[in-house]
Design an enzyme around this catalytic site. Structure first.
Site, PDB file in Angstrom:
ATOM      1  N   GLY A 170       0.965  -0.456   0.285  1.00  0.00           N
ATOM      2  CA  GLY A 170       0.093  -0.416  -0.320  1.00  0.00           C
ATOM      3  C   GLY A 170       0.996   1.498  -0.251  1.00  0.00           C
ATOM      4  O   GLY A 170       0.814   2.378   0.771  1.00  0.00           O
ATOM      5  N   LYS A 203     -13.093  -0.065  10.410  1.00  0.00           N
ATOM      6  CA  LYS A 203     -11.421  -0.072  10.706  1.00  0.00           C
ATOM      7  C   LYS A 203     -11.914  -0.767  12.485  1.00  0.00           C
ATOM      8  O   LYS A 203     -10.975  -1.395  13.051  1.00  0.00           O
ATOM      9  CB  LYS A 203     -11.172   1.914  10.784  1.00  0.00           C
ATOM     10  CG  LYS A 203     -10.341   2.220  10.166  1.00  0.00           C
ATOM     11  CD  LYS A 203      -9.095   1.655   9.407  1.00  0.00           C
ATOM     12  CE  LYS A 203      -8.437   3.240   8.677  1.00  0.00           C
ATOM     13  NZ  LYS A 203      -7.219   1.631   7.555  1.00  0.00           N
ATOM     14  N   SER A 230       2.652   8.356   1.359  1.00  0.00           N
ATOM     15  CA  SER A 230       1.775   7.006   1.436  1.00  0.00           C
ATOM     16  C   SER A 230       2.562   6.669   3.518  1.00  0.00           C
ATOM     17  O   SER A 230       4.007   7.269   3.376  1.00  0.00           O
ATOM     18  CB  SER A 230       1.792   6.529   0.942  1.00  0.00           C
ATOM     19  OG  SER A 230       1.385   6.173  -0.694  1.00  0.00           O
ATOM     20  N   TYR A 242     -16.595   9.965   7.858  1.00  0.00           N
ATOM     21  CA  TYR A 242     -16.120   8.471   8.182  1.00  0.00           C
ATOM     22  C   TYR A 242     -16.670   7.436   7.332  1.00  0.00           C
ATOM     23  O   TYR A 242     -16.605   6.575   7.058  1.00  0.00           O
ATOM     24  CB  TYR A 242     -14.835   8.834   8.660  1.00  0.00           C
ATOM     25  CG  TYR A 242     -13.756   8.360   8.547  1.00  0.00           C
ATOM     26  CD1 TYR A 242     -12.538   8.788   7.776  1.00  0.00           C
ATOM     27  CD2 TYR A 242     -13.378   6.776   9.251  1.00  0.00           C
ATOM     28  CE1 TYR A 242     -11.916   8.255   7.714  1.00  0.00           C
ATOM     29  CE2 TYR A 242     -12.334   6.110   8.678  1.00  0.00           C
ATOM     30  CZ  TYR A 242     -11.146   7.185   8.361  1.00  0.00           C
ATOM     31  OH  TYR A 242      -9.979   5.994   7.923  1.00  0.00           O
ATOM     32  N   ILE A 287      -3.721  -0.665   3.711  1.00  0.00           N
ATOM     33  CA  ILE A 287      -4.692   0.143   2.021  1.00  0.00           C
ATOM     34  C   ILE A 287      -6.199  -0.434   3.689  1.00  0.00           C
ATOM     35  O   ILE A 287      -6.131  -0.541   4.041  1.00  0.00           O
ATOM     36  CB  ILE A 287      -4.177  -2.021   1.582  1.00  0.00           C
ATOM     37  CG1 ILE A 287      -2.697  -2.191   1.269  1.00  0.00           C
ATOM     38  CG2 ILE A 287      -5.925  -2.549   0.903  1.00  0.00           C
ATOM     39  CD1 ILE A 287      -2.754  -2.832   0.320  1.00  0.00           C
TER      40      ILE A 287
HETATM   41  P1  NAP Z   1      -2.131   6.774   0.313  1.00  0.00           P
HETATM   42  O1  NAP Z   1      -1.263   6.216  -0.022  1.00  0.00           O
HETATM   43  O2  NAP Z   1      -3.261   6.759  -0.316  1.00  0.00           O
HETATM   44  O3  NAP Z   1      -2.268   4.788   0.651  1.00  0.00           O
HETATM   45  C1  NAP Z   1      -3.589   3.841   0.189  1.00  0.00           C
HETATM   46  C2  NAP Z   1      -3.518   2.787  -0.319  1.00  0.00           C
HETATM   47  O4  NAP Z   1      -4.388   1.920  -0.741  1.00  0.00           O
HETATM   48  C3  NAP Z   1      -3.026   2.977  -1.834  1.00  0.00           C
HETATM   49  O5  NAP Z   1      -1.941   2.658  -1.918  1.00  0.00           O
HETATM   50  C4  NAP Z   1      -3.756   2.356  -2.822  1.00  0.00           C
HETATM   51  O6  NAP Z   1      -3.882   1.683  -3.846  1.00  0.00           O
HETATM   52  C5  NAP Z   1      -3.606   1.104  -1.273  1.00  0.00           C
HETATM   53  N1  NAP Z   1      -5.314   0.479  -2.069  1.00  0.00           N
HETATM   54  C6  NAP Z   1      -7.019   0.812  -2.429  1.00  0.00           C
HETATM   55  N2  NAP Z   1      -7.822  -0.714  -2.240  1.00  0.00           N
HETATM   56  C7  NAP Z   1      -6.550  -1.381  -2.678  1.00  0.00           C
HETATM   57  C8  NAP Z   1      -6.767  -2.643  -3.391  1.00  0.00           C
HETATM   58  N3  NAP Z   1      -7.364  -3.027  -3.630  1.00  0.00           N
HETATM   59  N4  NAP Z   1      -5.831  -3.857  -3.485  1.00  0.00           N
HETATM   60  C9  NAP Z   1      -4.486  -3.062  -2.777  1.00  0.00           C
HETATM   61  N5  NAP Z   1      -4.050  -1.874  -2.649  1.00  0.00           N
HETATM   62  C10 NAP Z   1      -5.183  -1.172  -2.200  1.00  0.00           C
HETATM   63  O7  NAP Z   1      -2.995   6.309   1.454  1.00  0.00           O
HETATM   64  P2  NAP Z   1      -3.259   6.720   3.507  1.00  0.00           P
HETATM   65  O8  NAP Z   1      -3.068   7.768   4.217  1.00  0.00           O
HETATM   66  O9  NAP Z   1      -1.311   6.409   2.998  1.00  0.00           O
HETATM   67  O10 NAP Z   1      -3.223   5.332   3.267  1.00  0.00           O
HETATM   68  C11 NAP Z   1      -2.554   3.768   4.154  1.00  0.00           C
HETATM   69  C12 NAP Z   1      -3.352   3.040   5.512  1.00  0.00           C
HETATM   70  O11 NAP Z   1      -3.159   4.232   6.426  1.00  0.00           O
HETATM   71  C13 NAP Z   1      -4.733   3.228   5.133  1.00  0.00           C
HETATM   72  O12 NAP Z   1      -5.417   2.021   5.781  1.00  0.00           O
HETATM   73  C14 NAP Z   1      -6.013   4.496   6.137  1.00  0.00           C
HETATM   74  O13 NAP Z   1      -6.695   4.523   5.768  1.00  0.00           O
HETATM   75  C15 NAP Z   1      -4.678   4.650   7.238  1.00  0.00           C
HETATM   76  N6  NAP Z   1      -4.826   5.795   7.927  1.00  0.00           N
HETATM   77  C16 NAP Z   1      -4.422   7.060   7.157  1.00  0.00           C
HETATM   78  C17 NAP Z   1      -4.742   8.369   7.966  1.00  0.00           C
HETATM   79  C18 NAP Z   1      -4.498   9.584   7.459  1.00  0.00           C
HETATM   80  O14 NAP Z   1      -5.001  10.516   7.209  1.00  0.00           O
HETATM   81  N7  NAP Z   1      -3.461   9.806   6.129  1.00  0.00           N
HETATM   82  C19 NAP Z   1      -4.522   8.525   9.228  1.00  0.00           C
HETATM   83  C20 NAP Z   1      -5.096   6.993   9.938  1.00  0.00           C
HETATM   84  C21 NAP Z   1      -4.632   5.925   9.505  1.00  0.00           C
HETATM   85  P3  NAP Z   1      -4.003   3.196  -5.085  1.00  0.00           P
HETATM   86  O15 NAP Z   1      -3.156   4.172  -4.610  1.00  0.00           O
HETATM   87  O16 NAP Z   1      -4.001   1.891  -6.749  1.00  0.00           O
HETATM   88  O17 NAP Z   1      -5.925   3.007  -5.002  1.00  0.00           O
END
Ligand code: NAP
Length: 263
Positions: free
Chosen positions: A15, A164, A21, A157, A94
């Protein structure tokens, strides 16, 4: 500062879209600490970005994996078994929910959207952990990424909060299953960080500003903060910690109320 040593350790990070990311935040810490890395990405368009990020790394492995595709998951874990002979660490970063499910009221969530969000954001951890289990070393460890909306209502959300909650409960059940072989799994609950996934949440920027103003530290967390916690939880420094959801949110979740300033 304590330096963690991951030399000789093999880590799979799933991811990473770009350098913002949260998966990359942990991956770059693992790399700095000496780990050998493999990545999975969903769409072919992301391969180029990962190739740029890892340019000059001689030993990196990249796999195209949509987590809803069993064949792609099986191929990746089979290849890692053949080439690496095992795995020490896994990062699951992811999540996905259809935009329609985050734009209105939770009560209006359609079945297909609800199932897609839960499958990609929560069930994927279970299917990945099951495939990783036979490869993982006895002191292996996993981390996933979660958010406060698992336990409290964060408007908009919606279904992602429910996903989650399922993810965090899965971490506890997986900790029990994997703990019998000494393998640990924990969740990093990060405060808002500007990533592609976060920016797709309606109203994210107001949420981002509000989080900083309410947090005891008076700021939002950085990628570096999240990477440090991920690295710690994966490391032997956290040898006694499993099944936990650990917050890195500048203290936001301990607040019950804030006071309007200037009154
Ligand atoms: P991100 O960079 O957009 O990463 C999310 C990843 O999930 C992307 O690489 C996306 O790929 C991948 N993904 C989505 N559907 C998928 C599938 N079917 N198969 C494989 N990969 C898939 O955003 P991020 O914020 O770093 O998110 C990473 C994690 O952190 C997530 O679980 C998110 O909920 C969590 N999180 C984020 C925050 C925040 O504020 N950013 C806070 C708390 C938790 P594509 O780009 O190809 O769609």
């Amino acid at each position: 500062m304590i330096e963690l040593d991951f030399s000789g350790k093999r880590a799979l990070v799933m991811g990473v879209t770009n350098k913002r990311s949260l998966g990359w935040a942990i991956a770059s810490k693992l790399r700095d600490a000496g780990a050998q890395l493999a990545f999975s990405y969903q769409g072919e368009r992301l391969r180029g970005e990962l190739e740029k990020l890892t340019a000059g790394w001689s030993d990196v492995r990249l796999y195209q994996v949509d987590v809803t595709r069993s064949d792609q998951l099986d191929h990746m874990f089979g290849d890692l078994r053949d080439r690496w002979g095992g795995l020490d660490h896994l990062v699951h970063a992811i999540a996905f929910a259809p935009r329609a499910a985050m734009d209105g009221r939770y009560i209006d969530t359609q079945r297909a959207d609800w199932l897609a969000a839960l499958e990609i954001s929560a069930y994927s951890l279970v299917s990945i952990a099951r495939r990783a289990e036979p490869l993982l070393a006895e002191d292996g460890s996993l981390v996933t990424l979660t958010y406060y909306a698992a336990e409290k209502v964060v408007p908009k959300y919606n279904v992602m909060g429910i996903a989650k909650s399922a993810l965090e409960a899965s971490v506890r059940y997986l900790a029990y299953d994997l703990g019998q072989r000494g393998i640990r799994i924990n969740a990093v609950s990060a405060g808002p960080v500007k990533t592609v996934a976060a920016r797709s949440i309606p109203g994210f920027m107001s949420m981002y500003k509000r989080a900083a103003s309410m947090a005891p530290l008076g700021r939002n967390v950085t990628q570096d903060d999240v990477g440090n916690l991920g690295l710690f939880l994966l490391s032997p420094m956290a040898a006694g910690i499993t099944g936990e959801t650990v917050y890195v949110d500048a203290g936001f979740h301990v607040m019950g109320m804030d006071l309007a300033t200037g009154s």
